[in-house]
Design a protein around this motif. Sequence first.
Motif, PDB file in Angstrom:
ATOM      1  N   HIS A 189       0.846  -1.194   0.000  1.00  0.00           N
ATOM      2  CA  HIS A 189       0.000   0.000   0.000  1.00  0.00           C
ATOM      3  C   HIS A 189       0.880   1.243   0.000  1.00  0.00           C
ATOM      4  CE1 HIS A 189      -3.000   2.934   1.257  1.00  0.00           C
ATOM      5  NE2 HIS A 189      -3.928   2.039   0.931  1.00  0.00           N
ATOM      6  N   ARG A 190       0.428   2.307  -0.599  1.00  0.00           N
ATOM      7  CA  ARG A 190       1.215   3.541  -0.666  1.00  0.00           C
ATOM      8  C   ARG A 190       1.547   4.064   0.728  1.00  0.00           C
ATOM      9  NH1 ARG A 190       2.565   7.588  -4.018  1.00  0.00           N
ATOM     10  NH2 ARG A 190       1.693   6.463  -5.787  1.00  0.00           N
ATOM     11  N   LEU A 191       0.660   3.811   1.711  1.00  0.00           N
ATOM     12  CA  LEU A 191       0.886   4.349   3.062  1.00  0.00           C
ATOM     13  C   LEU A 191       1.746   3.439   3.924  1.00  0.00           C
ATOM     14  CD1 LEU A 191      -2.643   5.771   3.956  1.00  0.00           C
ATOM     15  CD2 LEU A 191      -0.608   7.029   3.251  1.00  0.00           C
ATOM     16  N   SER A 192       2.017   2.218   3.475  1.00  0.00           N
ATOM     17  CA  SER A 192       2.710   1.259   4.335  1.00  0.00           C
ATOM     18  C   SER A 192       4.068   1.764   4.818  1.00  0.00           C
ATOM     19  CB  SER A 192       2.866  -0.078   3.602  1.00  0.00           C
ATOM     20  OG  SER A 192       1.608  -0.700   3.461  1.00  0.00           O
ATOM     21  N   PRO A 193       4.942   2.339   3.973  1.00  0.00           N
ATOM     22  CA  PRO A 193       6.219   2.822   4.516  1.00  0.00           C
ATOM     23  C   PRO A 193       6.042   3.903   5.562  1.00  0.00           C
ATOM     24  CG  PRO A 193       5.943   3.494   2.209  1.00  0.00           C
ATOM     25  CD  PRO A 193       4.872   2.502   2.498  1.00  0.00           C
ATOM     26  N   ALA A 244      14.265  -3.842  -2.475  1.00  0.00           N
ATOM     27  CA  ALA A 244      13.082  -4.519  -1.928  1.00  0.00           C
ATOM     28  C   ALA A 244      11.980  -4.616  -2.981  1.00  0.00           C
ATOM     29  CB  ALA A 244      12.572  -3.765  -0.701  1.00  0.00           C
ATOM     30  N   GLU A 245      11.084  -5.589  -2.783  1.00  0.00           N
ATOM     31  CA  GLU A 245       9.993  -5.828  -3.729  1.00  0.00           C
ATOM     32  C   GLU A 245       9.028  -4.646  -3.781  1.00  0.00           C
ATOM     33  OE1 GLU A 245       6.505  -9.208  -4.593  1.00  0.00           O
ATOM     34  OE2 GLU A 245       7.816  -9.349  -2.814  1.00  0.00           O
ATOM     35  N   TYR A 246       8.946  -3.875  -2.702  1.00  0.00           N
ATOM     36  CA  TYR A 246       8.008  -2.758  -2.635  1.00  0.00           C
ATOM     37  C   TYR A 246       8.193  -1.803  -3.808  1.00  0.00           C
ATOM     38  CZ  TYR A 246       5.287   1.109  -0.731  1.00  0.00           C
ATOM     39  OH  TYR A 246       4.360   2.103  -0.564  1.00  0.00           O
ATOM     40  N   TRP A 247       9.463  -1.599  -4.193  1.00  0.00           N
ATOM     41  CA  TRP A 247       9.738  -0.600  -5.235  1.00  0.00           C
ATOM     42  C   TRP A 247       9.474  -1.125  -6.637  1.00  0.00           C
ATOM     43  CZ3 TRP A 247       9.362   3.491  -2.757  1.00  0.00           C
ATOM     44  CH2 TRP A 247       9.922   3.658  -1.481  1.00  0.00           C
ATOM     45  N   GLU A 248       9.014  -2.358  -6.739  1.00  0.00           N
ATOM     46  CA  GLU A 248       8.525  -2.835  -8.023  1.00  0.00           C
ATOM     47  C   GLU A 248       7.137  -2.257  -8.328  1.00  0.00           C
ATOM     48  OE1 GLU A 248       8.618  -7.037  -8.149  1.00  0.00           O
ATOM     49  OE2 GLU A 248      10.758  -7.196  -7.609  1.00  0.00           O
ATOM     50  N   HIS A 249       6.494  -1.707  -7.284  1.00  0.00           N
ATOM     51  CA  HIS A 249       5.135  -1.155  -7.425  1.00  0.00           C
ATOM     52  C   HIS A 249       5.122   0.367  -7.406  1.00  0.00           C
ATOM     53  CE1 HIS A 249       3.569  -5.237  -6.697  1.00  0.00           C
ATOM     54  NE2 HIS A 249       4.536  -5.332  -5.771  1.00  0.00           N
ATOM     55  N   ALA A 282       9.652   9.091  -5.675  1.00  0.00           N
ATOM     56  CA  ALA A 282       8.436   9.774  -5.223  1.00  0.00           C
ATOM     57  C   ALA A 282       8.273   9.704  -3.707  1.00  0.00           C
ATOM     58  CB  ALA A 282       7.214   9.158  -5.910  1.00  0.00           C
ATOM     59  N   PHE A 283       9.210   9.064  -2.996  1.00  0.00           N
ATOM     60  CA  PHE A 283       9.130   8.909  -1.537  1.00  0.00           C
ATOM     61  C   PHE A 283      10.406   9.447  -0.892  1.00  0.00           C
ATOM     62  CE2 PHE A 283       6.170   5.953  -3.271  1.00  0.00           C
ATOM     63  CZ  PHE A 283       5.149   5.778  -2.348  1.00  0.00           C
ATOM     64  N   PRO A 284      10.668  10.730  -1.018  1.00  0.00           N
ATOM     65  CA  PRO A 284      11.928  11.263  -0.454  1.00  0.00           C
ATOM     66  C   PRO A 284      12.017  11.096   1.053  1.00  0.00           C
ATOM     67  CG  PRO A 284      10.454  13.046  -1.137  1.00  0.00           C
ATOM     68  CD  PRO A 284       9.866  11.800  -1.660  1.00  0.00           C
ATOM     69  N   ASP A 285      10.887  11.197   1.756  1.00  0.00           N
ATOM     70  CA  ASP A 285      10.933  11.029   3.206  1.00  0.00           C
ATOM     71  C   ASP A 285      11.295   9.592   3.584  1.00  0.00           C
ATOM     72  OD1 ASP A 285       8.590  10.157   2.057  1.00  0.00           O
ATOM     73  OD2 ASP A 285       7.324  10.696   3.782  1.00  0.00           O
TER      74      ASP A 285
END
Length: 681
Positions: free
Chosen positions: A29-33, A67-72, A77-80
């Motif tokens: 999910h976009r909010l997971s990190p 990580a697999e997350y960045w395949e999605h 787009a997630f500088p933080d």
Amino acid sequence: NLGEHYLETRRYSDAASAYKTFVDLNPFHRLSPHFDMRVIEIYKQGGFPILVIEANKDFANSYGLKAEYWEHFDVEAFPDVLALLKDNLQELANYYHALYQNPQFANDRADNFQEAQHWYREFLTSFPREDESPVMNYQFADLLLENHHYGEAAREYERTAYDYPQHEQAAEAGYAAVYAHRQHLQQVDAAGEELVKRDVIRSSLRFAETFPVHDSASLVMGAALEDIFAMEDHAFAVTTGRKMLEMFPEAPESERRAAWLVVAHSSYELARYPEAEAAYLSVLALTDEADGSRRELTENLAAAIYRQGDLASDAGEHRQAADHYLRLGHAAPDSRLRPAAEYDAAQALMILEAWDDAIEVLTAFRRHYPDHRLQPDVTKNLAHVYGEAGQLSLAASEYERIERESDDDDIRREALKVAAELYEEVGEGDEAIRVYRRYISRFPQPLGPVVEMHQKVALLLKARGDTSGHHAELRQIVALDSRAGEQRNHRMRYLAGHAALTLAEPGFHDYAAIRLTQPFERTLVLKRNAMREQSQRFSALVEYEVGEVTAAATWYVAEINYEFSRALMDSERPDDMDELEMEQYEELLDEQAYPFEERAINIHQQNIALIDRGIFNRWVDRSVARLADIVPGRYARFEESSGFIGAIRNVSYDNLTQPSLPEAEEPEAEPAEIELAGGSR
């Protein structure tokens, strides 16, 4: 909302669990990190350092750049998230590094090392060009060094020192790399020792050249210079030593003296005796008068001067040789070499027929060294100088006596060489051969002079018509050249090539002497086998890469084919044919002979193509003459040719048979192809 509700009531574990539950259920999910980031914040707020570390590890594993997350999602787009990932990796590496260093956790030392190493590598792989990267790289190298992984530590220190923009720890990292390489050298076995030594030298020189203002730069370069000399890489030692002296003119005197000493020794080993002499003088200038090493250094200086005399003498520059020998006494008056040098100076002056100067040197020798073992020779030389000149046979006998009585191999070699040459000069060939052979048996190394001695013996035997002995010497030259290895030089190859050519020539004449008589099949087999053997033998001569030998080999291969063509045409005819059968036989014979004549023409043409390469000799001229004979319309007035040498290849002659009279016409045999090997030569 549930997580924040728990947090407001200070139920930190429940709050973190609520956020983590969402992540577990929705890993992509976009909010997971961001929820995972909130877990870390909650544990920090609650004061749970161990849980913070575990949460950091979980975050780094889930959102590392691989990580697999960045395949999605696009990581940019997630500088933080990237910022927290960098902080987490840095914190994890530092945390486990600190645990590794803490004696309270000695039992977990191996595990903590693996964890720290892992997170350092993750940081450097993920963030190779951040401002913190050099510091992290330096710390990682420190970790490896602390755990005695010296080879890996050295590489990481070098990466820290040289792979980033200039930073304040670069010089210390370069110095630490040298230290780590030297520690690694103590760990490796004999098989890997040389490679690590090369790493020590490379890293040391790079450090000194990159950070010349570092307090230890000259010391590190000096140590590398000693290593280079110990590895007997003398040319590199001279270059490095002179570079060090140029880079660090203000280095401590002891370091400069050591550098000059390496330059001096290495120059001597390279036979650069004038450079060695100058370097030894520089060493002596930096050596205290009371230093016990001065005497040996003075002897080295004398040897460098003495060798210059030897070289000049070997080159026939006897006046220059005498000057070198005599100035040795001025530069090193107490040297052990001085008597021999002054004696050799007298010899050089005698060769020059500078009788007055020779008398002065010999009488001084007698006066200064009354008990010297060379006094008998001095007496003989003075008798020669004072007496009648021109008694070369007696002089040669005295040189032989010098060889028998001397312990100096250089003097013995030169004495035998001069004795043999004197015997040659007065026409005493037997004595010259005897002395040359004594030289060969006594001094089998180096091979260059030995080959020259065999050549001299061969020429003497040839002059007296001793073909068997002459060829035996030539075979020795060929054999020595074949096993010379790194000693092989152009002169040796030249002599061996000509020797091999001379040895091959009788085989050609034997081949040419084979006539094609009846029964045709039997003599054809003999002729064909001889043709193959001689073609291969002459083709091999090209490998010597000697222009004249290559041209000769080409000529002979062409003539082998031409002679075969002529042999077919001149072969004995069957006597049981009528006129019509004989006419058909002649036509078939001509068809089989023609390809060999064409091949001979082609190879002769390749030989004259050498003219375009700037090569012209009697063998090329003979090819021109042969072509003028075979193809007079084109070559009788030869002006120019073109093309390059091809390649001599083995040729199949197995299909050649006596021409027969078949009932039906047989297909014409294809001529085998011959080219010259090593066309670029």
